[in-house]
Design a protein around this motif. Structure first.
Motif, PDB file in Angstrom:
ATOM      1  N   GLY A 358     -54.052 -19.527  55.534  1.00 25.11           N
ATOM      2  CA  GLY A 358     -54.115 -19.653  57.127  1.00 25.11           C
ATOM      3  C   GLY A 358     -55.897 -20.145  57.057  1.00 25.11           C
ATOM      4  O   GLY A 358     -56.387 -20.305  58.413  1.00 25.11           O
ATOM      5  N   VAL A 359     -56.243 -20.538  56.282  1.00 17.09           N
ATOM      6  CA  VAL A 359     -57.674 -21.415  56.652  1.00 17.09           C
ATOM      7  C   VAL A 359     -57.169 -22.780  57.078  1.00 17.09           C
ATOM      8  O   VAL A 359     -56.911 -23.632  56.773  1.00 17.09           O
ATOM      9  N   THR A 360     -58.942 -22.623  58.204  1.00 17.44           N
ATOM     10  CA  THR A 360     -58.340 -24.165  58.833  1.00 17.44           C
ATOM     11  C   THR A 360     -59.170 -25.021  57.857  1.00 17.44           C
ATOM     12  O   THR A 360     -60.274 -25.148  57.560  1.00 17.44           O
ATOM     13  N   VAL A 361     -58.535 -26.209  57.239  1.00 20.63           N
ATOM     14  CA  VAL A 361     -58.986 -27.595  56.564  1.00 20.63           C
ATOM     15  C   VAL A 361     -59.082 -28.619  56.919  1.00 20.63           C
ATOM     16  O   VAL A 361     -57.934 -29.255  57.788  1.00 20.63           O
ATOM     17  N   VAL A 362     -60.171 -29.183  57.271  1.00 17.60           N
ATOM     18  CA  VAL A 362     -60.179 -30.635  57.705  1.00 17.60           C
ATOM     19  C   VAL A 362     -60.928 -31.532  56.498  1.00 17.60           C
ATOM     20  O   VAL A 362     -61.768 -31.047  56.161  1.00 17.60           O
ATOM     21  N   GLU A 363     -60.052 -32.610  56.676  1.00 24.51           N
ATOM     22  CA  GLU A 363     -60.448 -33.500  55.918  1.00 24.51           C
ATOM     23  C   GLU A 363     -61.455 -34.404  56.699  1.00 24.51           C
ATOM     24  O   GLU A 363     -60.766 -35.242  57.479  1.00 24.51           O
ATOM     25  N   LEU A 364     -62.376 -35.639  55.901  1.00 19.16           N
ATOM     26  CA  LEU A 364     -63.006 -36.898  56.878  1.00 19.16           C
ATOM     27  C   LEU A 364     -63.124 -37.916  55.354  1.00 19.16           C
ATOM     28  O   LEU A 364     -63.558 -38.168  54.712  1.00 19.16           O
ATOM     29  N   PRO A 365     -61.907 -38.336  55.943  1.00 19.51           N
ATOM     30  CA  PRO A 365     -61.304 -39.706  55.120  1.00 19.51           C
ATOM     31  C   PRO A 365     -62.487 -40.760  54.786  1.00 19.51           C
ATOM     32  O   PRO A 365     -63.037 -41.494  54.294  1.00 19.51           O
ATOM     33  N   GLU A 366     -63.411 -41.165  55.758  1.00 14.32           N
ATOM     34  CA  GLU A 366     -64.371 -42.252  56.065  1.00 14.32           C
ATOM     35  C   GLU A 366     -65.590 -41.835  55.708  1.00 14.32           C
ATOM     36  O   GLU A 366     -66.516 -42.290  55.114  1.00 14.32           O
ATOM     37  N   LEU A 367     -65.524 -39.943  54.959  1.00 14.50           N
ATOM     38  CA  LEU A 367     -66.288 -40.542  53.868  1.00 14.50           C
ATOM     39  C   LEU A 367     -66.408 -40.577  52.378  1.00 14.50           C
ATOM     40  O   LEU A 367     -66.898 -39.559  51.854  1.00 14.50           O
ATOM     41  N   ALA A 368     -65.236 -40.185  52.079  1.00 18.82           N
ATOM     42  CA  ALA A 368     -64.208 -40.287  50.994  1.00 18.82           C
ATOM     43  C   ALA A 368     -65.401 -41.218  49.862  1.00 18.82           C
ATOM     44  O   ALA A 368     -65.442 -40.505  48.332  1.00 18.82           O
ATOM     45  N   ALA A 369     -65.230 -42.073  50.484  1.00 15.99           N
ATOM     46  CA  ALA A 369     -65.728 -43.307  49.055  1.00 15.99           C
ATOM     47  C   ALA A 369     -67.039 -43.126  49.038  1.00 15.99           C
ATOM     48  O   ALA A 369     -67.535 -43.643  47.478  1.00 15.99           O
ATOM     49  N   GLU A 370     -67.757 -42.702  49.586  1.00 13.09           N
ATOM     50  CA  GLU A 370     -70.018 -41.814  49.646  1.00 13.09           C
ATOM     51  C   GLU A 370     -69.210 -40.869  48.872  1.00 13.09           C
ATOM     52  O   GLU A 370     -69.999 -41.018  47.910  1.00 13.09           O
ATOM     53  N   ALA A 371     -68.603 -40.308  48.638  1.00 18.93           N
ATOM     54  CA  ALA A 371     -68.671 -38.588  47.584  1.00 18.93           C
ATOM     55  C   ALA A 371     -68.201 -39.639  46.144  1.00 18.93           C
ATOM     56  O   ALA A 371     -68.428 -38.866  44.957  1.00 18.93           O
ATOM     57  N   GLU A 372     -67.139 -39.539  46.230  1.00 16.79           N
ATOM     58  CA  GLU A 372     -66.390 -40.900  45.244  1.00 16.79           C
ATOM     59  C   GLU A 372     -67.583 -41.427  44.162  1.00 16.79           C
ATOM     60  O   GLU A 372     -67.833 -41.669  43.176  1.00 16.79           O
ATOM     61  N   SER A 373     -68.129 -42.269  45.089  1.00 10.76           N
ATOM     62  CA  SER A 373     -69.620 -42.975  44.379  1.00 10.76           C
ATOM     63  C   SER A 373     -70.565 -42.573  43.329  1.00 10.76           C
ATOM     64  O   SER A 373     -70.852 -42.615  42.433  1.00 10.76           O
ATOM     65  N   VAL A 374     -70.200 -41.310  43.814  1.00  9.72           N
ATOM     66  CA  VAL A 374     -71.772 -40.408  43.219  1.00  9.72           C
ATOM     67  C   VAL A 374     -70.519 -39.562  41.935  1.00  9.72           C
ATOM     68  O   VAL A 374     -71.832 -39.540  41.133  1.00  9.72           O
ATOM     69  N   ASN A 375     -69.557 -40.239  42.068  1.00 11.75           N
ATOM     70  CA  ASN A 375     -69.067 -39.992  41.062  1.00 11.75           C
ATOM     71  C   ASN A 375     -68.475 -40.614  39.486  1.00 11.75           C
ATOM     72  O   ASN A 375     -67.702 -41.370  38.578  1.00 11.75           O
ATOM     73  N   ALA A 376     -68.678 -41.775  40.546  1.00  9.07           N
ATOM     74  CA  ALA A 376     -68.701 -43.754  39.840  1.00  9.07           C
ATOM     75  C   ALA A 376     -67.958 -44.229  38.065  1.00  9.07           C
ATOM     76  O   ALA A 376     -68.268 -44.182  38.139  1.00  9.07           O
ATOM     77  N   HIS A 377     -69.511 -42.938  37.926  1.00  7.34           N
ATOM     78  CA  HIS A 377     -69.836 -43.014  36.341  1.00  7.34           C
ATOM     79  C   HIS A 377     -68.321 -42.572  35.469  1.00  7.34           C
ATOM     80  O   HIS A 377     -67.716 -42.806  34.265  1.00  7.34           O
ATOM     81  N   LEU A 378     -68.016 -41.246  36.518  1.00  5.82           N
ATOM     82  CA  LEU A 378     -66.736 -40.449  35.831  1.00  5.82           C
ATOM     83  C   LEU A 378     -65.297 -41.626  35.100  1.00  5.82           C
ATOM     84  O   LEU A 378     -64.148 -41.848  34.656  1.00  5.82           O
ATOM     85  N   PHE A 379     -65.621 -42.775  36.326  1.00  7.62           N
ATOM     86  CA  PHE A 379     -64.556 -44.128  36.000  1.00  7.62           C
ATOM     87  C   PHE A 379     -64.847 -45.359  35.749  1.00  7.62           C
ATOM     88  O   PHE A 379     -64.465 -46.044  35.950  1.00  7.62           O
ATOM     89  N   GLY A 380     -65.738 -45.028  35.096  1.00  7.59           N
ATOM     90  CA  GLY A 380     -66.388 -46.522  34.364  1.00  7.59           C
ATOM     91  C   GLY A 380     -66.370 -47.555  35.467  1.00  7.59           C
ATOM     92  O   GLY A 380     -66.855 -48.459  34.610  1.00  7.59           O
ATOM     93  N   ALA A 381     -67.137 -47.258  36.133  1.00  8.46           N
ATOM     94  CA  ALA A 381     -67.948 -47.270  37.799  1.00  8.46           C
ATOM     95  C   ALA A 381     -69.080 -47.729  37.777  1.00  8.46           C
ATOM     96  O   ALA A 381     -69.209 -48.171  38.335  1.00  8.46           O
ATOM     97  N   GLY A 382     -70.056 -46.829  36.703  1.00  4.96           N
ATOM     98  CA  GLY A 382     -71.354 -46.886  37.045  1.00  4.96           C
ATOM     99  C   GLY A 382     -71.801 -46.873  35.359  1.00  4.96           C
ATOM    100  O   GLY A 382     -71.525 -47.295  34.280  1.00  4.96           O
TER     101      GLY A 382
END
Length: 382
Positions: A358-382
């Motif tokens: 019953g929790v309202t969950v809102v996703e912000l796909p327009e900021l997904a790339a920014e959140a992912e970029s902080v973790n780029a080293h985990l995917f061999g991109a940093g």
């Protein structure tokens, strides 16, 4: 805990809202570019569902057509094609249709009265399961969840789309609008009259618009309707950027994500924040933010937690995952930017678990790339 799938309604319609005309021949609304997009959506699904009326009318195969996409599914340990599902309350099923002769597993969801008849017609072609004396979409989605269907694409027809929208089971809507006018009485429509959640003034969140030749794709989030008591999009984006900034403070790790979290009260003020590994090597961002408040803090009952990564639904380092902690603290709203990839766990269902509770969950796909970029080293991109 069994989680219901994330439900995507997918349809192509004319400008005047029709799925087809009233002739015996199927009206092709999409173009080559949009058909390829639909094929990509299918390849990313665990199951594809259509109503029995659509099967009889269109005789579709419902396959992933691109060989490269089928190979990619096989490489991930999945069947080449998603589970194919149809629903029927009448039991009017034609075993000669192409649907049964192509692809991998097939499932029919029906009602008690039609169960034996459908099983007899489809002996050896599909599994048949009843969802009650009357067709119950909640039980149908539960059944798919038990089969580990996490993402369900629904391709029609209008009655199925209408029921899922009316009962608020649709998480995302993909609507391809073709530059055609049908204008025929009796031609099937995308949606029919119904008591839709929020009434006619509740505006759905627009996630994307895209031109595909002369077809326009519209992506909406039906559950994220704009109301006076829900913060606007710019408010959410501002606080999510704050969470992403916190993620950048995380001590580096090659074995865990860097995540930031902020808890914001109903009055728009920050109540708490945290980030991964803030206090010890195993603490998660949401856990850190929640630990700074007491579970009985009354402000939590109307607060929103912003987290740059989907709250975890399983973890090895703590007895309780973050989705459970959020539920235990009674927060009614969660905003996230990035779904957890299958890197450290095979199947994170934090969003689905929260929504089912019953929790309202809102996703912000327009900021997904920014959140992912902080973790780029985990995917061999940093």
């Amino acid at each position: 805990m069994t989680s219901r799938p994330y439900v995507v309604l997918s349809a192509a319609m004319s400008v005047d809202g029709h799925l087809d005309d009233s002739s015996d021949r199927r009206l092709l609304l999409s173009n080559a570019e949009d058909f390829d997009r639909v094929d990509e959506v299918r390849a990313g699904a665990d199951a594809i569902l259509v109503g029995a009326t659509t099967l009889r009318r269109d005789n579709p195969r419902l396959l992933v057509n691109d060989e490269g996409r089928r190979s990619a599914r096989l490489a991930r340990g999945l069947p080449a094609h998603p589970l194919k599902v149809t629903v029927t309350a009448s039991g009017r099923i034609d075993p000669g249709l192409r649907f049964w002769r192509h692809g991998d597993e097939k499932l029919v969801l029906t009602v008690d009265a039609a169960l034996d008849g459908v099983r007899a017609k489809l002996d050896g072609l599909a599994e048949v399961v009843s969802v009650g004396t009357a067709f119950d979409w909640g039980r149908a989605l539960d059944e798919l969840g038990r089969r580990h269907v996490r993402r369900l694409v629904v391709e029609g027809g209008g009655t199925v789309h209408t029921q899922l929208m009316e009962q608020d089971f649709a998480d995302e809507l993909h609507l391809a609008v073709a530059p055609l006018l049908v204008g025929q009485a009796g031609a099937p429509r995308f949606l029919g009259p119904a008591g839709y959640p929020g009434g006619p003034t509740a505006r759905m969140r627009l996630l994307e618009t895209r031109a595909l030749g002369d077809v326009v794709l519209l992506r909406y989030a039906p559950k994220q309707r704009l109301r006076d008591d829900v913060p606007d999009r710019e408010h959410d984006l501002r606080w999510m950027r704050r969470a992403i900034e916190l993620a950048e403070k995380c001590p580096p790790s090659d074995g865990a994500y860097s995540v930031g979290a902020v808890i914001v009260g109903a009055d728009g003020t920050e109540l708490s924040h945290g980030y991964s590994r803030e206090e010890d090597p195993h603490i998660h961002a949401e856990e850190s933010a929640l630990a700074k408040l007491t579970p009985d803090d009354p402000r939590l009952r109307t607060a929103t937690i912003y987290t740059s990564l989907e709250p975890c639904s399983q973890r090895r380092s703590r007895p309780r995952p973050c989705a459970d902690l959020i539920l235990a603290h009674g927060l009614p709203r969660v905003v996230t930017a990035w779904r957890e990839p299958s890197l450290f766990v095979d199947d994170c269902v934090g969003v689905e678990q929260l929504r089912k509770a019953g929790v309202t969950v809102v996703e912000l796909p327009e900021l997904a790339a920014e959140a992912e970029s902080v973790n780029a080293h985990l995917f061999g991109a940093g």
